[in-house]
Design a protein around this motif. Structure first.
Motif: not given
Length: 350
Positions: A275-294
């Motif tokens: 699973y590869l997710r590289l930032a398309g928008d350098l100003g975007y911040r990943e949220k913890i709920w998008d990744h912690a459960p998995s």
């Protein structure tokens, strides 16, 4: 730390929330869509799912704070009265349904457990905690992949328990994901569960407390170019970069594009290669709920998950993963090779 009670309650909460989202999914009404600041659609299912899960957590762990995605500010206006009424109706339908195997009425379920409109709004707002590096907290994505949800694709209901910045429990419900990757047209509805140092498992969403439905998850450490591909988001990542990474790895299979943390779940049972997710928008911040459960799902299935620099994800910095260029999740041997390829692509200035 067994976390047996937390695991049971989290499974029950996610299953009930999935029942609500499935109702909305099957009966979606045009006026049940609002617009968030980031212009992505959000539905009645988002708010209702968060209200259901937060109600369960309030009954079971009243002192635990929750970092949730939604808040009720827009819902409290006169212009959203119809949407608000629909949310309350659905939440009460789910909470007052008869107890299912593995559930306890002390968790907020049962015929007398209906909530008022104000109580439902307050339950949604229990997710307003800003996070932190110490103590216990839950993080919740009530519908991850709202665009996939609206177009009939993959979405997930995701819940994690974080203790002192480390994820200890993750539960991800995927109502539209086939139980078997080898039978994509077969029965659907999975729930994925991982507890720190206790392994990762897939269950049927219809019967998640039945050990006979448990499927241990093991992510292959190694792969070959002939059977590997990239699992990627739909429209939220730098796809040309992903193509270059695949080229460097010698992978020729087309990528699998999928909404939500269902990608992580698919990877955990051996689908794809990374699973590869590289930032398309350098100003975007990943949220913890998008990744912690998995994140714990991948680790307990024997895989590795890091940021694009190879550093562990830090879930103790608040609501976001700060200074994060992207996410890499894969089997141990695969991860090291993908990380090397990503660093080369970044050096190329892609």
């Amino acid at each position: 730390m067994s976390l047996l009670t937390e695991k049971q309650i989290a499974i029950a909460a996610v299953r009930r929330a999935c029942a609500l989202t499935s109702l909305v999914f099957n009966q979606l009404r045009q006026n049940e869509t609002l617009t968030k600041d980031d212009e992505s659609p959000v539905t009645v299912g988002d708010f209702g799912s968060q209200a259901v899960i937060n109600t369960v957590l309030r009954h079971a762990f009243p002192d635990d704070p929750i970092v949730g995605e939604e808040d009720s500010a827009e819902l409290r206006s006169d212009s959203t009265e119809a949407v608000r009424h629909r949310i309350v109706e659905l939440v009460n339908r789910i909470l007052t349904a008869p107890l299912q195997p593995g559930e306890n009425e002390q968790w907020g379920f049962g015929p007398e457990r209906g909530l008022s409109t104000d109580e439902v709004m307050d339950m949604i707002d229990r997710g307003n905690y800003n996070g932190g590096s110490t103590g216990r907290l839950w993080t919740l994505d009530p519908i991850d992949g709202t665009k996939g949800f609206l177009r009939g694709g993959q979405y997930a209901v995701c819940l994690a328990l974080i203790i002192d910045s480390v994820v200890h429990l993750g539960v991800v419900g995927c109502p539209n994901l086939p139980l078997s990757a080898s039978n994509p047209s077969g029965p659907r509805g999975c729930i994925f569960v991982a507890v720190k140092d206790q392994g990762a498992f897939q269950f049927s969403l219809d019967d998640p407390f039945n050990p006979e439905t448990a499927v241990p998850l093991h992510l292959p450490a190694m792969s070959t170019p002939e059977n590997s591909c990239i699992l990627q988001s739909v429209g939220h990542t730098r796809l040309t970069v992903n193509d270059r990474v695949a080229q460097l790895l010698g992978w020729t299979m087309p990528p699998i594009s999928m909404d939500s943390q269902a990608k992580y779940c698919s990877l955990s049972r051996g689908e794809g290669g990374v699973y590869l997710r590289l930032a398309g928008d350098l100003g975007y911040r990943e949220k913890i709920w998008d990744h912690a459960p998995s994140a714990i799902l991948i680790e307990e299935a024997g895989g590795v998950i890091t940021d694009a620099d190879g550093e562990p994800l830090n879930f103790g910095l608040g609501r976001s993963l700060e200074n994060n260029y992207g996410i890499i999740a894969a089997g141990k041997d695969v991860h090291s090779r993908v990380l090397k390829a990503v660093k080369q692509v970044r050096a190329e200035g892609k």
